[in-house]
Write a protein that holds these residues in place. Structure first.
Motif, PDB file in Angstrom:
ATOM      1  N   ASN A  16      35.618 -65.123  27.803  1.00  0.00           N
ATOM      2  CA  ASN A  16      34.300 -65.131  27.105  1.00  0.00           C
ATOM      3  C   ASN A  16      33.311 -64.445  28.293  1.00  0.00           C
ATOM      4  O   ASN A  16      33.668 -64.320  29.495  1.00  0.00           O
ATOM      5  N   GLY A  17      32.148 -64.334  27.879  1.00  0.00           N
ATOM      6  CA  GLY A  17      31.077 -64.173  28.865  1.00  0.00           C
ATOM      7  C   GLY A  17      29.695 -63.803  28.279  1.00  0.00           C
ATOM      8  O   GLY A  17      29.766 -64.407  27.082  1.00  0.00           O
ATOM      9  N   ARG A  21      28.317 -60.784  32.717  1.00  0.00           N
ATOM     10  CA  ARG A  21      29.171 -61.135  33.364  1.00  0.00           C
ATOM     11  C   ARG A  21      30.260 -61.702  32.226  1.00  0.00           C
ATOM     12  O   ARG A  21      30.024 -61.761  31.065  1.00  0.00           O
ATOM     13  N   VAL A  22      31.473 -62.046  32.865  1.00  0.00           N
ATOM     14  CA  VAL A  22      32.532 -62.327  31.900  1.00  0.00           C
ATOM     15  C   VAL A  22      33.204 -63.577  32.714  1.00  0.00           C
ATOM     16  O   VAL A  22      33.040 -64.094  33.874  1.00  0.00           O
ATOM     17  N   HIS A  23      33.654 -64.377  31.856  1.00  0.00           N
ATOM     18  CA  HIS A  23      34.237 -65.885  32.338  1.00  0.00           C
ATOM     19  C   HIS A  23      35.837 -65.676  31.919  1.00  0.00           C
ATOM     20  O   HIS A  23      35.930 -65.397  30.864  1.00  0.00           O
ATOM     21  N   LEU A  24      36.776 -65.744  32.863  1.00  0.00           N
ATOM     22  CA  LEU A  24      38.050 -65.796  32.636  1.00  0.00           C
ATOM     23  C   LEU A  24      38.653 -66.887  33.154  1.00  0.00           C
ATOM     24  O   LEU A  24      38.312 -67.558  34.100  1.00  0.00           O
ATOM     25  N   LEU A  25      39.560 -67.794  32.472  1.00  0.00           N
ATOM     26  CA  LEU A  25      40.495 -68.806  32.967  1.00  0.00           C
ATOM     27  C   LEU A  25      41.915 -68.165  32.996  1.00  0.00           C
ATOM     28  O   LEU A  25      42.491 -67.746  31.896  1.00  0.00           O
ATOM     29  N   ILE A  26      42.294 -67.910  34.150  1.00  0.00           N
ATOM     30  CA  ILE A  26      43.603 -67.355  34.504  1.00  0.00           C
ATOM     31  C   ILE A  26      44.386 -68.291  35.362  1.00  0.00           C
ATOM     32  O   ILE A  26      44.068 -68.922  36.172  1.00  0.00           O
ATOM     33  N   ASP A  86      36.728 -75.147  26.989  1.00  0.00           N
ATOM     34  CA  ASP A  86      35.580 -75.499  25.999  1.00  0.00           C
ATOM     35  C   ASP A  86      34.319 -74.898  26.794  1.00  0.00           C
ATOM     36  O   ASP A  86      33.437 -74.134  26.019  1.00  0.00           O
ATOM     37  N   TYR A  87      34.207 -74.591  27.976  1.00  0.00           N
ATOM     38  CA  TYR A  87      33.186 -74.285  28.842  1.00  0.00           C
ATOM     39  C   TYR A  87      33.039 -72.680  28.732  1.00  0.00           C
ATOM     40  O   TYR A  87      32.020 -72.163  28.344  1.00  0.00           O
ATOM     41  N   ILE A  88      34.254 -72.276  28.824  1.00  0.00           N
ATOM     42  CA  ILE A  88      34.382 -70.630  28.516  1.00  0.00           C
ATOM     43  C   ILE A  88      34.056 -70.472  27.238  1.00  0.00           C
ATOM     44  O   ILE A  88      33.599 -69.259  26.999  1.00  0.00           O
ATOM     45  N   ASP A  89      34.801 -71.135  26.353  1.00  0.00           N
ATOM     46  CA  ASP A  89      34.606 -70.543  24.967  1.00  0.00           C
ATOM     47  C   ASP A  89      33.035 -70.861  24.522  1.00  0.00           C
ATOM     48  O   ASP A  89      32.778 -70.009  23.536  1.00  0.00           O
TER      49      ASP A  89
END
Length: 96
Positions: A16-17, A21-26, A86-89
């Motif tokens: 998401n982002g 910027r983007v936010h990734l959970l990897i 949840d934070y990223i979403d």
């Protein structure tokens, strides 16, 4: 992003982002150098953006540089993945 992660043996679990910027959970194995993974993700995404947004992207004083080399990476060991997801979403989606 998912293809890049898979190429490194990593799994993109959330994406998401915001506009800039983007936010990734990897989830990635410890043998992967995080800097190489991030560099590859940024390179692929910027090539895609340049191709998609040619003529619409303003580059003020950056010449051929589209982004800074900086990034933030944090580990979430111990935090429940549901909280991180949840934070990223709940971030805004990057513009299409």
């Amino acid at each position: 992003m998912r293809d890049v992660c898979e190429g490194f043996g990593a799994e993109l679990r959330e994406f998401n982002g915001e506009g800039d910027r983007v936010h990734l959970l990897i989830h990635y194995p410890p043998k992967i150098a995080l800097s190489k993974l991030v560099n590859s993700l940024k390179g692929v995404s910027f090539r895609y953006l340049r191709a998609e947004c040619t003529g619409r992207i303003k580059r003020t004083g950056t010449g051929s540089v589209f982004s800074t080399p900086s990034y933030f990476a944090g580990s979430c060991g111990g935090a429940p993945l549901s909280i991180v997801k949840d934070y990223i979403d709940n971030q805004k989606r990057p513009p299409a």
